[in-house]
Design a protein around this motif. Structure first.
Motif, PDB file in Angstrom:
ATOM      1  N   GLN A 191       0.824  -1.202   0.000  1.00  0.00           N
ATOM      2  CA  GLN A 191       0.000   0.000   0.000  1.00  0.00           C
ATOM      3  C   GLN A 191       0.858   1.252   0.000  1.00  0.00           C
ATOM      4  OE1 GLN A 191      -2.534   0.199   3.338  1.00  0.00           O
ATOM      5  NE2 GLN A 191      -3.664   1.978   2.640  1.00  0.00           N
ATOM      6  N   SER A 192       0.450   2.246  -0.777  1.00  0.00           N
ATOM      7  CA  SER A 192       1.150   3.521  -0.827  1.00  0.00           C
ATOM      8  C   SER A 192       0.205   4.565  -1.352  1.00  0.00           C
ATOM      9  CB  SER A 192       2.383   3.428  -1.714  1.00  0.00           C
ATOM     10  OG  SER A 192       1.997   3.262  -3.053  1.00  0.00           O
ATOM     11  N   PHE A 203      11.757  -6.109   4.770  1.00  0.00           N
ATOM     12  CA  PHE A 203      10.935  -4.901   4.827  1.00  0.00           C
ATOM     13  C   PHE A 203       9.758  -5.020   5.806  1.00  0.00           C
ATOM     14  CE2 PHE A 203      12.854  -4.736   0.570  1.00  0.00           C
ATOM     15  CZ  PHE A 203      13.391  -3.461   0.566  1.00  0.00           C
ATOM     16  N   GLU A 204       8.882  -5.985   5.559  1.00  0.00           N
ATOM     17  CA  GLU A 204       7.557  -5.984   6.157  1.00  0.00           C
ATOM     18  C   GLU A 204       7.585  -6.156   7.675  1.00  0.00           C
ATOM     19  OE1 GLU A 204       3.242  -5.872   5.588  1.00  0.00           O
ATOM     20  OE2 GLU A 204       5.028  -5.177   4.522  1.00  0.00           O
ATOM     21  N   HIS A 205       8.459  -7.023   8.191  1.00  0.00           N
ATOM     22  CA  HIS A 205       8.407  -7.338   9.621  1.00  0.00           C
ATOM     23  C   HIS A 205       8.773  -6.139  10.492  1.00  0.00           C
ATOM     24  CE1 HIS A 205      12.796  -7.464   9.655  1.00  0.00           C
ATOM     25  NE2 HIS A 205      12.744  -7.591  10.975  1.00  0.00           N
ATOM     26  N   ARG A 206       9.390  -5.116   9.903  1.00  0.00           N
ATOM     27  CA  ARG A 206       9.821  -3.969  10.701  1.00  0.00           C
ATOM     28  C   ARG A 206       8.647  -3.180  11.265  1.00  0.00           C
ATOM     29  NH1 ARG A 206      14.589  -1.662   6.638  1.00  0.00           N
ATOM     30  NH2 ARG A 206      15.909  -3.527   6.720  1.00  0.00           N
ATOM     31  N   VAL A 243      15.003   5.403 -10.382  1.00  0.00           N
ATOM     32  CA  VAL A 243      14.076   6.148  -9.535  1.00  0.00           C
ATOM     33  C   VAL A 243      13.991   5.511  -8.147  1.00  0.00           C
ATOM     34  CG1 VAL A 243      11.659   6.813  -9.232  1.00  0.00           C
ATOM     35  CG2 VAL A 243      12.754   7.071 -11.458  1.00  0.00           C
ATOM     36  N   GLY A 244      14.013   4.178  -8.089  1.00  0.00           N
ATOM     37  CA  GLY A 244      13.951   3.512  -6.797  1.00  0.00           C
ATOM     38  C   GLY A 244      15.101   3.898  -5.894  1.00  0.00           C
ATOM     39  N   ILE A 245      16.320   3.942  -6.461  1.00  0.00           N
ATOM     40  CA  ILE A 245      17.492   4.305  -5.668  1.00  0.00           C
ATOM     41  C   ILE A 245      17.519   5.805  -5.387  1.00  0.00           C
ATOM     42  CG2 ILE A 245      20.016   4.372  -5.688  1.00  0.00           C
ATOM     43  CD1 ILE A 245      19.879   1.777  -7.404  1.00  0.00           C
ATOM     44  N   TRP A 246      17.196   6.615  -6.414  1.00  0.00           N
ATOM     45  CA  TRP A 246      17.237   8.070  -6.282  1.00  0.00           C
ATOM     46  C   TRP A 246      16.239   8.562  -5.240  1.00  0.00           C
ATOM     47  CZ3 TRP A 246      14.044  11.476  -9.955  1.00  0.00           C
ATOM     48  CH2 TRP A 246      14.203  12.828  -9.633  1.00  0.00           C
ATOM     49  N   THR A 290      10.440   2.910  -1.225  1.00  0.00           N
ATOM     50  CA  THR A 290      10.355   1.575  -0.629  1.00  0.00           C
ATOM     51  C   THR A 290       9.572   0.610  -1.509  1.00  0.00           C
ATOM     52  OG1 THR A 290      10.446   2.557   1.567  1.00  0.00           O
ATOM     53  CG2 THR A 290       9.677   0.286   1.414  1.00  0.00           C
ATOM     54  N   ILE A 291       8.486   1.113  -2.105  1.00  0.00           N
ATOM     55  CA  ILE A 291       7.659   0.235  -2.951  1.00  0.00           C
ATOM     56  C   ILE A 291       8.464  -0.283  -4.132  1.00  0.00           C
ATOM     57  CG2 ILE A 291       5.563   0.101  -4.328  1.00  0.00           C
ATOM     58  CD1 ILE A 291       5.212   0.467  -1.295  1.00  0.00           C
TER      59      ILE A 291
END
Length: 549
Positions: free
Chosen positions: A5-6, A219-222, A297-300, A304-305
């Motif tokens: 979700q975002s 990711f998710e468990h945090r 774009v993900g790195i820049w 997270t998604i």
């Protein structure tokens, strides 16, 4: 698969307008999925599924004896078979097809219909997720364009094969994983969807769960740990049901799992991984340009998604390459059909990147999306022989005016001219399966090696064994006529050519774009590139005292 979700921030679209936009795209995609489902005969893999469904209708099980024992469906000398039953292929697609056959009759349309419905449900789930997760009109428009213009996805979802079922259950599993804390019902539904995925394709089931496990660990468990009770609710039914299924349908009980999977070396699998990376661009799962943009774009943006999506895709592909049955030595392309369930995630990530780059401006996003998804510009089309082109436009033209199909044209000739219960030998051997489905009145001979390689193939009708009895007809697709002519001359067999079916011999309506033609092949050599029918001109014993080789 879809990311978690975002919300894409920017100009807010009302819920009604978002639903209207998504509904419009769903209607368009529905037309593209169902339009012309019966344009072609089933090709060989589709026919295998449909013949499995026939066996289910006749016996309740995935038998390889069909037409009440008058025909046998022997894939690669029995690679999938145990005790004359297919014990390697996950059974759900065959049972789904059997239901459709029972309700509507046995045609190529009814073979594909349930999978097209599942494909439409997959698209609906993705659009629903977009409506729920963003107020951005730009993202929904971009996603809709990407879904409607991804011809590879549309083609896979139209096949009578495991693709649509695998894609549907994969998307459903991920959505239930994402929304599991919204309602307890979602936790209970997750094992049902997972079992559906397992019964559709074991390899995609394992790949998805390993990718999800990695997502949870990194990711998710945090911020959303899964309680022990939910782990038990999900895993216990999956382990019990799927474990019991493996006692019956298990590729490692067949030659497929015990020999074919082990043919590749580690180096072979590394090369197959790079072939996958190359061929997802060639088949327009996603473009090189989109891949670069997704990583960039993900790195820049430290999005997270996008980072989660990248991790899932890489792990998914690594696992599939590690276990898939494709032998590298036998081909020069990656069998990208094994990873087709990642197409929805690739589409989602591409739409997200375009929305970010366009700064959530709907008109700008639409322009970028049209260039990215309706042309092969970002796939490097300007560097290919065919040049810049639009695969979606080719696809629509094909739907309006479908190319000739060698299986349909040949089966039509058989149905009009050959007698019931006549025997026929078909070459190449994998091309027998469509004729088995579309012209079942014949007995398709010489499929079983003689002497039998396994006990299960003993005591079958004599026409099934290669070389024991001469078939009434030989049907040759394309260049196989050359070898057949040599075989006939060498053994002095009494056959005469009686018909040339004037159609290009190769099945060019497979879903892989590098094996597909959107237009009929007109300029071909009628001497070696058509379909040829030879007839036995007189009866009598075989000229040799032992089985022909």
């Amino acid at each position: 698969m879809t990311p978690s979700q975002s919300t894409l921030h920017g100009p807010i679209a009302t819920n009604r307008s978002r639903i209207a936009i998504a509904s419009g795209f769903l209607l368009l995609i529905g037309v593209l999925l169902f339009w012309g489902l019966d344009n072609y005969a089933l090709w060989d893999d589709e026919a295998l599924n449909a013949l499995g469904a026939k066996g289910v209708l006749e016996t309740g099980d995935t038998t390889i004896l069909v037409d009440h024992g008058r025909n046998i469906v022997l894939y690669a000398d029995g690679l999938l078979s145990v005790n004359l039953h297919d014990r390697s292929t996950p059974p759900l697609p065959a049972y789904i097809t059997a239901i459709s056959f029972h309700l509507f009759g046995q045609t190529s349309l009814t073979a594909r219909l349930p999978f097209a419905i599942m494909g439409l449900l997959t698209v609906a789930a993705l659009l629903w997720c977009a409506i729920k997760n963003t107020n951005s009109r730009a993202f929904i428009v971009t996603l809709g364009i990407a879904l409607a213009c991804n011809v590879s996805l549309l083609l896979y979802l139209r096949q009578s094969r495991y693709y649509a079922a695998t894609c549907f259950f994969s998307v459903l599993v991920v959505l239930l994983y994402i929304y599991r804390d919204r309602r307890r019902l979602y936790v209970w539904l997750l094992p049902l969807a997972s079992i559906g995925l397992f019964f559709s394709n074991y390899m995609n089931f394992m790949a998805l769960f390993i990718a999800m496990l990695a997502d949870y660990v990194f990711f998710e468990h945090r911020h959303r740990k899964i309680p022990l009770r939910d782990w038990l609710i999900c895993l216990v039914p999956i382990i019990v049901v799927c474990g019991l299924a493996c006692l019956v349908w298990n590729p490692y009980k067949t030659e497929l799992g015990t020999s074919v999977v082990s043919r590749n070396t580690i180096w072979d699998r590394i090369m197959l991984f790079f072939w996958f990376c190359r061929d997802i661009n060639a088949c327009e799962f996603v473009s090189y340009g989109a891949i670069i943009a997704i990583f960039g774009v993900g790195i820049w943006k430290k999005d997270t998604i996008i980072l989660r999506g990248i991790l899932a895709i890489v792990i998914y592909m690594i696992f599939v390459v590690a276990v898939m049955p494709q032998a590298r030595a036998m081909t020069s392309v990656g069998d990208v059909r094994y990873i087709m369930p990642i197409i929805p995630l690739l589409i989602w990530l591409s739409a997200r990147v375009i929305t970010i780059l366009s700064k959530n401006c709907a008109p700008f996003a639409m322009i970028l999306a049209l260039v990215a998804f309706t042309t092969n510009v970002f796939n490097g089309g300007m560097f290919t022989k065919s040049g810049v082109a639009s695969t979606p436009i080719k696809f629509v033209k094909e739907l309006k005016n479908s190319p000739e199909d060698p299986y349909r044209k040949t089966s039509n000739w058989i149905n009009e001219n050959l007698k019931t219960n006549a025997t026929a030998w078909v070459l190449p051997r994998h091309m027998v399966f469509p004729l088995l489905f579309h012209s079942p009145q014949l007995t398709y001979a010489w499929q079983v090696p003689y002497p039998p390689v396994a006990k299960q193939y003993e005591n079958l009708p004599r026409p099934f064994y290669k070389g024991l009895e001469l078939p009434d007809y030989i049907i040759c697709f394309g260049p196989s006529i050359i070898e057949v002519a040599k075989f006939i001359q060498k053994n002095r067999l009494p056959y005469a050519h009686i018909q040339t079916v004037d159609v290009f011999w190769k099945d060019l309506h497979r879903p892989e774009l590098f094996w597909r033609s959107f237009e009929s092949i007109k300029n071909y050599n009628r001497n070696v590139e058509a379909v040829y029918v030879l007839k036995r001109v007189h009866s009598g014993p075989l000229p040799a005292s032992r089985p022909l080789k």
